[in-house]
Every structure is written in structure tokens, then in C-alpha cells.
Design an enzyme around this catalytic site. Structure first.
Site, short mmCIF file in Angstrom:
data_model
loop_
_atom_site.label_atom_id
_atom_site.label_comp_id
_atom_site.label_asym_id
_atom_site.label_seq_id
_atom_site.Cartn_x
_atom_site.Cartn_y
_atom_site.Cartn_z
N ASP A 22 0.82 -1.21 0.00
CA ASP A 22 0.00 0.00 0.00
C ASP A 22 0.86 1.26 0.00
OD1 ASP A 22 -1.90 1.95 0.42
OD2 ASP A 22 -2.37 1.35 2.48
N ASP B 35 -1.93 5.62 -5.52
CA ASP B 35 -2.12 4.79 -4.33
C ASP B 35 -2.48 3.35 -4.70
OD1 ASP B 35 -2.61 3.77 -1.84
OD2 ASP B 35 -4.35 5.03 -1.41
#
Length: 391
Positions: free
Chosen positions: A92, A276
Site C-alpha cells: 500500500d 495509491d
């Protein structure tokens, strides 16, 4: 010798220093949204997280909105400790901590996933500090320990990580992932922990201070990978467009504008976005996303915005202009296909998410975007490289 040095410099420029590329295969599995929808529990999640899908927004602000992980399909494997204990994680770039479930966790989610046993690792060291990460309306809490963390042959010594002892609600029970490995900047890390990639750089485990992500569009996701220490030109066409990071927390960059069809509809005077890997969709301010859904002809139904699958070839393209370069998503690229009760359902890959100042407002370019555009995250020069991904 001169020839070798010249070749080395060329390879470094290409992000391919000898022995630099450490590839982490990413598997693609059924998303949490699809699982919950199939079990008839998706509406229950909206209510439990205070979500209003008609407005496409999270009502309460959160450090890590749980909705971001609903459509996550790409996962990798890491190990912690000696002997190794394996976990499936989301890599992440929108967070900076590593956490996995602890053997001391009593939450329902910890009963359905592997848990870390510190007593079984000869290299484990207790740190003892507590940590907390807000997810939607609940907190994930735990303690911080330290141990060796291995990712496809790269072993980080003394890595501090979170051992969760409480996980919020029932959502993580059904998740395909056990934990999260954050690849954001240190300023985002809860508890002042040094992120995994920072330790990789400090311990000279990577030849170049960068990593890259390729997410395959095919249903099985074969070939998807996270690469530490450089990038692989075979995964993209043309040249990388290097975009400066505007704020070193998330991988935040500037958008010059967002076009719908041939018209600039949003960010005509510029705005901020983050790239992201830990957000499955493309998100933006709820009011803007609602306008976008209407422009695309999407209609609100039960648990989100849907479009007619038969009309994809008539829908408008959506283009993000970044550093002067257009990145166009055609309807097939930004539409998610699902089956509900045997019927084909198409929904847009856009969702409203309110990120309050000082962090926001922000657009988030998640996996829907990254599937189409190979992404390189360069810590050495604080920039993001983007180029069309090769299918």
C-alpha cells in the site's frame, strides 16, 4: 573497464542496475466487495461504516477509510520471523506501517487469518509501544514488535511492525489479505516506525532507491508484480513521464486537469492527487464524483453507481492530465464487471471520498488507474514515473 562503467551508468538510468530487480509476484483474487455482495452483506457494511453511497462519500473522516480496500484484488506474500511465518498483504503506497494479526488478537477477523506468534521466532524483539490506525468508524490497535521481514529474498533485519490485537467490525473477516505493508513516506507512519522500504534502502538491500508496480488487467492477474530496486521497461510502452512529488507523505502529485470527453470538467486550475496502490478505485471529492457519474450516464442503484454494460462503446473517455501528459481511461478501463444473481452488472470505478484539510482535498489514482499505467516510485529523486502499461 570504461565500457563496463558506461554500461552500468546506462543500466542505472534505465532503472536496471545489475542484480537490482527483486520481483514480488502479485496474485489477483476476488475482491471483498464481490464477496460481501454475494453474501448479501454489502448494505450492512455501508451502514456499519456510516457510508452514504447515494452521495458517494464517507460521512466520517478517517486516517484509512475502510472503503478503500473493498475492491482490492492484488496481494503478495511476506514472511516475518525465524523460522518464517507467512502472511498475505496489500502493498500500500497510501500508508507507511506494516501490520499483521497477533496471536493475542481476539477479534473475529483474527480467527479467520494467520496470526503472528512472537514466541515461535528466535529473532523477535519486543518493542512494547502501542499503535492505532483509524479505519472508518473503528480502530485497529495493537503493539509494536521487531523482527526480520522477508519479501522475495530481501530480508530486512530489525523491522518494527504492528501486531494487531483488535481489528474493527466484521469487514476484515472476509478479506483475502491478512495485513498491510505500507510503502508511503515515513511521515505517515504511526508510532514513528521506520517503513519497510526505508529500511531496505538503509540496509543496502536495493541497488536503486525506487520500486515499481505492474497490475495486469487479465482476470487471473498473471504477471502482476511489485519490483524493488528499479523498474522493468517490458511492462510499459514509450517513455516514463517523471512527475515531482509535491508533498512527501503520500505519493502526492499535481494534476493539471481532468477531462470528460473533450472538455476539462475538473481541476482546470490544477489540483492534488496521490498514486495509491492501496486504493482500489479512483476517488475524488464527493460533489465532483457525483457530477462525473452523471456525465458518464451512471445511475444510482442499491450499492453504488451502475452503467449499462451494452453502452460502454458509447460512453465518454476520462482523461487525467499530469505534468502536461494526457492519461486516458476508456470506458472499458474504468468500468468494473460483476455478476449478481447470474446477471451481468457494470459499475464505474469512481467513488466519492472526502479528505478534509490539511491533507485534502485529494483525488486518489488507485488500481483502476494503475492497471492502465505502469507506476514507478522513486524515493531517490522524490518523483513518480508513469507510462502506458503493456497488457
Amino acid at each position: 573497464m570504461k565500457t563496463f562503467l558506461l554500461l552500468l551508468l546506462v543500466l542505472l538510468e534505465l532503472g536496471q542496475a545489475p542484480g537490482a530487480l527483486h520481483r514480488v509476484p502479485l496474485s489477483r483474487r476476488e475482491s471483498l466487495r464481490k464477496k460481501l455482495r454475494a453474501q448479501g452483506q454489502l448494505t450492512e457494511l455501508w451502514k456499519s461504516q456510516n457510508l452514504n453511497m447515494d452521495q458517494c462519500s464517507t460521512i466520517q473522516s478517517a486516517n484509512e477509510p475502510l472503503i478503500n480496500y473493498l475492491d482490492m484484488e492484488y496481494f503478495g506474500t511476506i514472511s516475518i520471523g525465524s523460522p518464517p511465518q507467512n502472511f498475505t498483504v496489500i502493498f500500500d503506497t497510501g500508508s507507511s506501517n506494516l501490520w499483521v494479526p497477533s496471536v493475542y488478537c481476539t477479534s473475529p477477523a483474527c480467527q479467520t487469518h494467520p496470526v503472528f506468534h512472537p514466541s515461535l521466532s528466535s529473532t523477535y524483539r519486543e518493542v512494547g509501544n502501542s499503535f492505532s490506525i483509524q479505519y472508518g468508524t473503528g480502530s485497529l490497535t495493537g503493539i509494536i514488535g521487531a523482527d526480520q521481514v522477508s519479501v522475495e529474498g530481501l530480508t530486512v533485519v530489525g523491522q518494527q511492525f504492528g501486531e494487531s490485537v483488535q481489528e474493527p467490525g466484521k469487514t476484515f473477516v472476509h478479506a483475502e489479505f491478512d495485513g498491510i505493508l505500507g510503502l508511503g513516506y515515513p511521515s505517515l507512519a504511526a508510532g514513528g516506525v521506520t517503513p519497510v522500504f526505508d529500511n531496505m534502502m538503509a540496509q543496502n538491500l536495493v541497488a536503486l532507491p525506487m520500486f515499481s508496480v505492474y497490475m495486469s488487467s487479465n482476470p487471473g492477474g498473471s504477471g502482476s508484480e511489485l519490483t524493488f530496486g528499479g523498474y522493468d521497461p517490458s511492462h510499459f510502452s514509450g517513455s516514463l513521464n517523471w512527475v515531482p512529488v509535491t508533498k512527501q507523505a503520500y505519493w502526492q502529485i499535481a494534476l493539471d486537469g481532468i477531462q470528460v470527453g473533450d472538455s476539462v470538467m475538473f481541476c482546470s486550475e490544477g489540483c492534488q492527487a496521490i498514486v495509491d496502490t492501496g486504493t482500489s478505485l479512483i476517488t475524488g471529492p464527493p460533489g465532483k464524483i457525483k457530477q462525473l457519474q452523471e456525465a458518464l450516464g451512471a445511475t444510482y442503484v442499491d450499492e453504488g453507481y451502475s452503467v449499462q454494460c451494452a453502452n460502454l462503446n458509447m460512453m465518454l473517455d476520462v482523461t487525467f492530465i499530469i505534468n502536461g501528459v494526457p492519461y486516458t481511461l476508456n470506458p472499458t478501463a474504468y468500468t468494473l464487471l460483476d455478476f449478481v444473481d447470474g446477471m451481468q452488472v457494470c459499475s464505474t470505478g469512481f467513488e466519492g471520498l472526502e479528505i478534509q484539510p490539511p491533507a485534502g482535498p485529494l483525488w486518489i489514482l488507485g488500481d483502476v488507474f494503475i492497471r492502465q499505467f505502469y507506476a514507478v516510485f522513486d524515493r531517490g529523486n522524490n518523483r513518480v514515473g508513469l507510462a502506458p502499461a503493456v497488457p
